[in-house]
Design a protein around this motif. Sequence first.
Motif, PDB file in Angstrom:
ATOM      1  N   ASP A 337       0.826  -1.208   0.000  1.00 20.61           N
ATOM      2  CA  ASP A 337       0.000   0.000   0.000  1.00 20.61           C
ATOM      3  C   ASP A 337       0.854   1.248   0.000  1.00 20.61           C
ATOM      4  O   ASP A 337       0.516   2.247  -0.617  1.00 20.61           O
ATOM      5  CB  ASP A 337      -0.923   0.019   1.239  1.00 20.61           C
ATOM      6  CG  ASP A 337      -1.989  -1.059   1.162  1.00 20.61           C
ATOM      7  OD1 ASP A 337      -2.492  -1.460   2.230  1.00 20.61           O
ATOM      8  OD2 ASP A 337      -2.292  -1.503   0.041  1.00 20.61           O
ATOM      9  N   ALA A 338       1.943   1.205   0.755  1.00 22.40           N
ATOM     10  CA  ALA A 338       2.782   2.400   0.850  1.00 22.40           C
ATOM     11  C   ALA A 338       3.757   2.497  -0.302  1.00 22.40           C
ATOM     12  O   ALA A 338       4.485   3.474  -0.432  1.00 22.40           O
ATOM     13  CB  ALA A 338       3.552   2.373   2.166  1.00 22.40           C
ATOM     14  N   GLN A 339       3.771   1.503  -1.140  1.00 22.73           N
ATOM     15  CA  GLN A 339       4.745   1.440  -2.242  1.00 22.73           C
ATOM     16  C   GLN A 339       6.159   1.595  -1.697  1.00 22.73           C
ATOM     17  O   GLN A 339       6.998   2.246  -2.314  1.00 22.73           O
ATOM     18  CB  GLN A 339       4.481   2.564  -3.261  1.00 22.73           C
ATOM     19  CG  GLN A 339       3.223   2.371  -4.049  1.00 22.73           C
ATOM     20  CD  GLN A 339       3.498   2.044  -5.502  1.00 22.73           C
ATOM     21  OE1 GLN A 339       4.474   1.372  -5.820  1.00 22.73           O
ATOM     22  NE2 GLN A 339       2.642   2.513  -6.388  1.00 22.73           N
ATOM     23  N   THR A 349       1.046 -14.365  -5.694  1.00 20.90           N
ATOM     24  CA  THR A 349      -0.121 -13.487  -5.666  1.00 20.90           C
ATOM     25  C   THR A 349       0.236 -12.104  -5.142  1.00 20.90           C
ATOM     26  O   THR A 349      -0.378 -11.107  -5.491  1.00 20.90           O
ATOM     27  CB  THR A 349      -1.243 -14.072  -4.775  1.00 20.90           C
ATOM     28  OG1 THR A 349      -0.733 -14.202  -3.444  1.00 20.90           O
ATOM     29  CG2 THR A 349      -1.685 -15.412  -5.292  1.00 20.90           C
ATOM     30  N   VAL A 350       1.254 -12.073  -4.297  1.00 16.74           N
ATOM     31  CA  VAL A 350       1.680 -10.768  -3.776  1.00 16.74           C
ATOM     32  C   VAL A 350       2.150  -9.882  -4.916  1.00 16.74           C
ATOM     33  O   VAL A 350       1.816  -8.697  -5.003  1.00 16.74           O
ATOM     34  CB  VAL A 350       2.805 -10.956  -2.734  1.00 16.74           C
ATOM     35  CG1 VAL A 350       3.443  -9.627  -2.411  1.00 16.74           C
ATOM     36  CG2 VAL A 350       2.250 -11.621  -1.491  1.00 16.74           C
ATOM     37  N   TYR A 354       1.033  -6.155  -6.459  1.00 21.25           N
ATOM     38  CA  TYR A 354       1.959  -5.049  -6.708  1.00 21.25           C
ATOM     39  C   TYR A 354       1.761  -4.490  -8.111  1.00 21.25           C
ATOM     40  O   TYR A 354       1.669  -3.285  -8.322  1.00 21.25           O
ATOM     41  CB  TYR A 354       3.408  -5.527  -6.533  1.00 21.25           C
ATOM     42  CG  TYR A 354       4.409  -4.432  -6.772  1.00 21.25           C
ATOM     43  CD1 TYR A 354       5.187  -4.413  -7.937  1.00 21.25           C
ATOM     44  CD2 TYR A 354       4.572  -3.400  -5.854  1.00 21.25           C
ATOM     45  CE1 TYR A 354       6.100  -3.398  -8.156  1.00 21.25           C
ATOM     46  CE2 TYR A 354       5.477  -2.374  -6.080  1.00 21.25           C
ATOM     47  CZ  TYR A 354       6.235  -2.387  -7.222  1.00 21.25           C
ATOM     48  OH  TYR A 354       7.123  -1.379  -7.449  1.00 21.25           O
ATOM     49  N   LEU A 355       1.653  -5.407  -9.066  1.00 16.09           N
ATOM     50  CA  LEU A 355       1.535  -4.972 -10.447  1.00 16.09           C
ATOM     51  C   LEU A 355       0.246  -4.198 -10.683  1.00 16.09           C
ATOM     52  O   LEU A 355       0.196  -3.293 -11.520  1.00 16.09           O
ATOM     53  CB  LEU A 355       1.573  -6.193 -11.382  1.00 16.09           C
ATOM     54  CG  LEU A 355       2.903  -6.946 -11.390  1.00 16.09           C
ATOM     55  CD1 LEU A 355       2.794  -8.198 -12.231  1.00 16.09           C
ATOM     56  CD2 LEU A 355       3.993  -6.049 -11.941  1.00 16.09           C
ATOM     57  N   ALA A 356      -0.782  -4.583  -9.957  1.00 19.00           N
ATOM     58  CA  ALA A 356      -2.087  -3.969 -10.219  1.00 19.00           C
ATOM     59  C   ALA A 356      -2.184  -2.555  -9.665  1.00 19.00           C
ATOM     60  O   ALA A 356      -3.109  -1.825 -10.012  1.00 19.00           O
ATOM     61  CB  ALA A 356      -3.178  -4.844  -9.615  1.00 19.00           C
ATOM     62  N   ASP A 357      -1.255  -2.176  -8.823  1.00 22.46           N
ATOM     63  CA  ASP A 357      -1.374  -0.874  -8.172  1.00 22.46           C
ATOM     64  C   ASP A 357      -0.734   0.225  -9.005  1.00 22.46           C
ATOM     65  O   ASP A 357       0.471   0.388  -9.032  1.00 22.46           O
ATOM     66  CB  ASP A 357      -0.703  -0.958  -6.791  1.00 22.46           C
ATOM     67  CG  ASP A 357      -0.855   0.326  -6.015  1.00 22.46           C
ATOM     68  OD1 ASP A 357      -0.191   0.440  -4.975  1.00 22.46           O
ATOM     69  OD2 ASP A 357      -1.638   1.193  -6.441  1.00 22.46           O
ATOM     70  N   ASP A 361       1.830   2.966 -14.637  1.00 20.82           N
ATOM     71  CA  ASP A 361       1.507   1.722 -15.340  1.00 20.82           C
ATOM     72  C   ASP A 361       2.792   0.967 -15.582  1.00 20.82           C
ATOM     73  O   ASP A 361       3.876   1.460 -15.320  1.00 20.82           O
ATOM     74  CB  ASP A 361       0.908   1.985 -16.731  1.00 20.82           C
ATOM     75  CG  ASP A 361      -0.049   3.127 -16.717  1.00 20.82           C
ATOM     76  OD1 ASP A 361       0.001   3.912 -17.681  1.00 20.82           O
ATOM     77  OD2 ASP A 361      -0.823   3.251 -15.763  1.00 20.82           O
ATOM     78  N   ASN A 362       2.634  -0.153 -16.165  1.00 19.93           N
ATOM     79  CA  ASN A 362       3.780  -0.924 -16.626  1.00 19.93           C
ATOM     80  C   ASN A 362       4.701  -1.304 -15.474  1.00 19.93           C
ATOM     81  O   ASN A 362       5.904  -1.293 -15.598  1.00 19.93           O
ATOM     82  CB  ASN A 362       4.566  -0.123 -17.679  1.00 19.93           C
ATOM     83  CG  ASN A 362       5.596  -1.001 -18.381  1.00 19.93           C
ATOM     84  OD1 ASN A 362       5.477  -2.225 -18.388  1.00 19.93           O
ATOM     85  ND2 ASN A 362       6.619  -0.389 -18.929  1.00 19.93           N
ATOM     86  N   LYS A 363       4.083  -1.654 -14.337  1.00 18.70           N
ATOM     87  CA  LYS A 363       4.903  -2.052 -13.199  1.00 18.70           C
ATOM     88  C   LYS A 363       5.699  -3.312 -13.541  1.00 18.70           C
ATOM     89  O   LYS A 363       6.656  -3.642 -12.866  1.00 18.70           O
ATOM     90  CB  LYS A 363       4.028  -2.345 -11.973  1.00 18.70           C
ATOM     91  CG  LYS A 363       3.514  -1.118 -11.254  1.00 18.70           C
ATOM     92  CD  LYS A 363       4.499  -0.738 -10.187  1.00 18.70           C
ATOM     93  CE  LYS A 363       3.930   0.151  -9.114  1.00 18.70           C
ATOM     94  NZ  LYS A 363       2.838  -0.453  -8.377  1.00 18.70           N
ATOM     95  N   GLU A 364       5.256  -4.010 -14.601  1.00 16.23           N
ATOM     96  CA  GLU A 364       6.002  -5.217 -14.989  1.00 16.23           C
ATOM     97  C   GLU A 364       7.464  -4.877 -15.188  1.00 16.23           C
ATOM     98  O   GLU A 364       8.332  -5.711 -14.962  1.00 16.23           O
ATOM     99  CB  GLU A 364       5.455  -5.800 -16.296  1.00 16.23           C
ATOM    100  CG  GLU A 364       4.142  -6.533 -16.159  1.00 16.23           C
ATOM    101  CD  GLU A 364       2.973  -5.580 -16.090  1.00 16.23           C
ATOM    102  OE1 GLU A 364       3.230  -4.364 -16.156  1.00 16.23           O
ATOM    103  OE2 GLU A 364       1.836  -6.038 -15.970  1.00 16.23           O
ATOM    104  N   ALA A 365       7.735  -3.636 -15.616  1.00 22.63           N
ATOM    105  CA  ALA A 365       9.125  -3.252 -15.872  1.00 22.63           C
ATOM    106  C   ALA A 365       9.977  -3.451 -14.626  1.00 22.63           C
ATOM    107  O   ALA A 365      11.134  -3.850 -14.707  1.00 22.63           O
ATOM    108  CB  ALA A 365       9.185  -1.799 -16.332  1.00 22.63           C
TER     109      ALA A 365
END
Lengths: 420, 297, 277
Positions: A337-339, A349-350, A354-357, A361-365
Amino acid sequence: MKRTIRIGVAILLVLTMVLPVFSAGKAESGKTTIRYANFSAGESNAETLRKMVDLFEAKNPTIKVELESMGYGDNYWTSLITRIAGGDPPDAFELNMEQFLAFTLRKSNRALDDLFAKTGTDVNLFGEGLLDAVSFDGKIMAIPQSFSTVVLVYNKELFDRANTPYPRADWTWDDALQAALKISALGKDIWGTFNPIQFWEFYKVVQQNGGGLMTPDGKELTINTPQNVASLEYMLDRMWKYHVMPTVEEQAGRPEADMFVDGKLGMWLNGVWAFTDLKDRVKFPWGIEMEPGNLTKATHFFGNVGCISTTTKYPEETFKFLTFMATDPDVVQLRLDAQWELPTVGDPTVMQRYLADTPPDNKEAVLNSLQYAVKPPALLQFSELTNIVNTKIEQARDGQLTAKQALDQAQAEAREKIRL
Amino acid sequence: MYIGASRQKRVALVVFLAPAVFSLILFYLVPIFSSLVLSLLEYDPLKPTSEISFVGLRNFIEYFKYKDMRNQYLHVLYYLVLYIPLVLATSMTEAMLLNRSFTAKAAYKVMLYLPVVSSWVAVALIWRWLLHGEYGIINIMLRAVGIHGPSWLNNKQWAMPAVVLAAVWKDTGYYTLIVLAALKQIDINYYEAARIDGASPFKQFRFITLPLVSPTMFLLLVINVIAGFQVFESIYVMTEGGPAGATRVPVEQIYRNAFTYYKMGYASAIAWVLGAVIIVATIFQFQLEKLWVRYES
Amino acid sequence: MKANRIVLRIVLYLFISFLALLSLLPFFWMVSTSLKAREAIYAIPIQWIPKEPSLEAYRAIFHLTNIDFVRGFINSVFVSVLLTLLPLLSSAMAAFAFAKIEFRGKRVLFSTFLLTMMIPGTITMIPNFITLRLLGLLNTYTALVLPALSSSMGIFLMRQHFIKIQDEYLEAAIMDGASLYRLFFTIVLPLAKPVLFTMGLFNFMGAWNNFLWPLIILTQRKKWTLQLGLANLGSNFYNYQHYQMAGALISIIPIIIVYLISQRYVEQGLSTGGLKA
C-alpha cells in the motif's frame, strides 16, 4: 546562602547523572524488549514501519520492539559499527546488500540456520535466490526484508510535445540519446534525461557495456579497462557533448526530483522507492520502463536485510520479529500500500497485487528488471572503494579530469588501498 | 603559601589536582605516545585483537604515495591564505572602530559577537542556504546588479572562498575583542604626541598602532595557523569535502579513515604528519617573529 | 573643526552599523526562512518578510521520527551543564593548587598543562576513542566529560586570578583552623566570580556547540545532542531549508540567551588573561 546553593547544585548534578539510568526504558515485567536499528523507512515510511511493528506487538504481546530509526547515510553505518564494537549492539539491525559482507566478515551478525530449524520456518517463504544472496560460508546470515530496482521514469507529456515515441523495453543507449536530444530541443531549461554520474550508476553502466569493476573471480580490480572508459565517456558526453543533461552548475542546487516534477526532465533514472513521493506530486502523465542497455542490459538490485546480533540475549524473539516483518501477509500488504520498495516473499499473488497498483503503469518493468540485476560489489572495504572511485568520477563530472585520467587514477589508488 | 608536611594538607593537595591531572595524563599525554605507536600498526578496532599487526612505516609510505594528499594540503593552505589576512583585517578594523566611545557601543559589541556564539553546524546550514546557486540571497542580490553568481558550493573554484567567507563572518567578533583589548593598552600619549607633531592618521596607524599591536597579532596568527590546519567541522557540514573533493582537507582524511573505514593505524599516521607540519609551521613563525613583532621596552 | 568631527562621527556610525548589519543579516534571513512554507522559500522576488508566515517548519521538525529534537535539546542542556560545571570545578581546584600551594614539580606540571594547549586535537582524537572504548564508556556522557576536566585555558586564567588573593588573608583563615577545602569553597571561589563566569560561559558555549567529538562518541540516537540532530536534519532534509533554519534558530536561541546574561563578564575575563606580550 552560597553554601546552600553549592550543595544544591551538587545534589542536582548527582541527580541528573543518575536519572538517565532510570529513563533508559524500564522493561515492563514479563516483557522482553528488543531493539531494532534501521534506516530504510526514512521519514516517508516511518508511519508504515510503526504500523508494521504495532501489528507484530499485537500478535506477540510478550515482546516489545524499540525502534532506533536513523536516516540513510554515513552516520548510520558508522554508529552501527561503533556500537557493535563498543559491546552495546541492537538486537536486530538492518543492512543493505553493499554493507552485508563488511558486517558479516566482522562477525557482527549470527547465523540463522539453527533458528530456522528451531522455529520450523520454511525457507521457501522467501523469493527465489534471496536467501542465497544473504548466505555466507554456507550459512544464512540475514533475513531479506525488502528489495528495489531502478527503472527509467519518463514524462509522457514531454515525449508527446517532442513528437518522439515512448521508451520501450528493448531500447539501447542510442535510442535513449535520440529521444533525449529531441526533448532537450524543446527549451532552454528542459533536459532530455538525468542519469546521475556517481559510483552506483557507474558500476552498473559499465556492465551494460560489457565491462565491470572486478574480474569475475573478484581477485583483481579492473576499473580502467577501455570499455569502462568508454562507458564513463558516454555518461559524461550526455552533459558536455550532447547537452541532454544539466551540469552541476546548470542544475544550480535543484534536486532532480523537483526538476522532474516541474516538468523539466524528460527521463530520469530512479529507484522504485521514489514512487511513493512521485505518486503524490506528479501532475502530468508519467510512465516507467526498463532501463536501456547497450551490449546487454544491466539493472540495479538493492536489497535490505535484517540481521541478528551475535551477542543478543533474545535470538528467538528477534528471529520471530524479523521473519514477521518480512513475511506476514498483513505486513506485506502495508508495504504494498505504501509502495515502500518490494516485499521479499515468494508468494506470486503478492506480486500480482503489486503490479495492479498504478500509477505508474507498466509495473512489470520493475519485475522484469530483476532478470538483469547486477549486485553491488561485495567486499569488506566497500565504503573505501566507493569513496575512491566516486571522487574521481565526480572530478570527471566537473570537468577536472578526462574519463581516462579519472579511471586510471581510481584504479591506481584502489589497487594500493583495497585488499581483495 | 607553604603547606607543611601535614598529611591532611598533602592529601588535600592531591585531591585538588587529581581530576585535572588524571584527565591530562590519560587524555593528552598518553595519547601522544599511543597515537605514535598506532601509526606503526594496522589496527581495525572491530576486528579481533589477533588481527592487529605491526607494519612499521608502511602507513606513512602509503600516505605519501597517496596522490590526493598534496591536494589536501594545498586546499588547507588555500584556506589559510584567504582566511587569515581577511580575519585579521576585519577584526583590526572593527577593533579600531570600537576603540572610540559612542552611544550604544555595548549593543554593537553584542551584535558583532553573535556569530561567534553560534554553533558551526547552525552557521554552516545558514550559509549553505545563503550561498544556494539559485535561491540564495547572495546570488539574488548579485543578480540585481547584473552579476551572475556561480553555484558557490558546487563550484570547484569558489567553494573554498565561500567557506572562508562564512568563517570570517563567524570568527571576526572573537578576534575583535582580543585586538580591542590590545588596543586599549596602548598609551594614549603616544597618539597625542604624534598629533602634535602633525602626523596624519595613517602615519599614526602605521607607526604606533601596528607595531604596538603586533605581539597580539602574532599570537593570533600562531593560533589561527594551528587551528586553520585542522579546519574540518565547517567544511564538513557545508560541503562534505566537495565538490568532487575540492575542499578536502587533511583532518577529513583522518576522520574518514579512522571512523568510517576503521583503519586507525593509517589515520594515526596521517594525524602525525599533520601534527609535524603544524609544529614546523609554528616554529617557522616564531623565527619570523623577530622580524616584525615589536615589544614595548 | 567641529564640522569635521561631526562628519567623522557620522562615518563611524555608518561604518559600524554596516558591519553590525552584515553580522545580523544572515540571522534575520534564517528567521525569515524558518517562517515560510516550502514553496515560499523559493519564491522570486524574495520576501524578506514572509507574506504568509507559516509555522510549518517548526511543526514538522518536532514530529520527525528519525530525529528527536526535543530529546536532543534536553540532552544538550544536560550535557552542557555537566560540561560547564565539572571542568570549571576541576580547573579551579587545580588552579588553586598552582596558585597558592607549594609543592615539588609545580613548575613542570603547570608547564605541561600549558603545552597541551598546543597539541593538535586530531592527534589525541583516535587514541581517546580507543581508550574510552576499552573502558566501556562509548556512547556515554562521561566520555564527553572526562577529557574536558584538564582544561588548560581554565587553569591558566583562574590561576592568574587566584594569585592576586593575598596570602595573609588565607593564612589567617588557616590559623583559625580552616581546612584547605573550606578555604577553597568559602573564600577563594567567591572572590573569583568574574573569571568563573567567563570560563563558565566559555565552557557552556563549547559544550553546547560541540559537534565532532559527540559525533564520534555518541552512537545511539537517543543520546544525541542538538547539534548532531541539526546536522542530521541538514543532510536528510537537504532541500527543506525552512526546516534547517527552524532547527538552527532553536539551537542558537539558548546560547544567545546565556551569552547575553553573562556578556558583561566576558571582556573582563579576557583582558585579565593578559595578552600583553
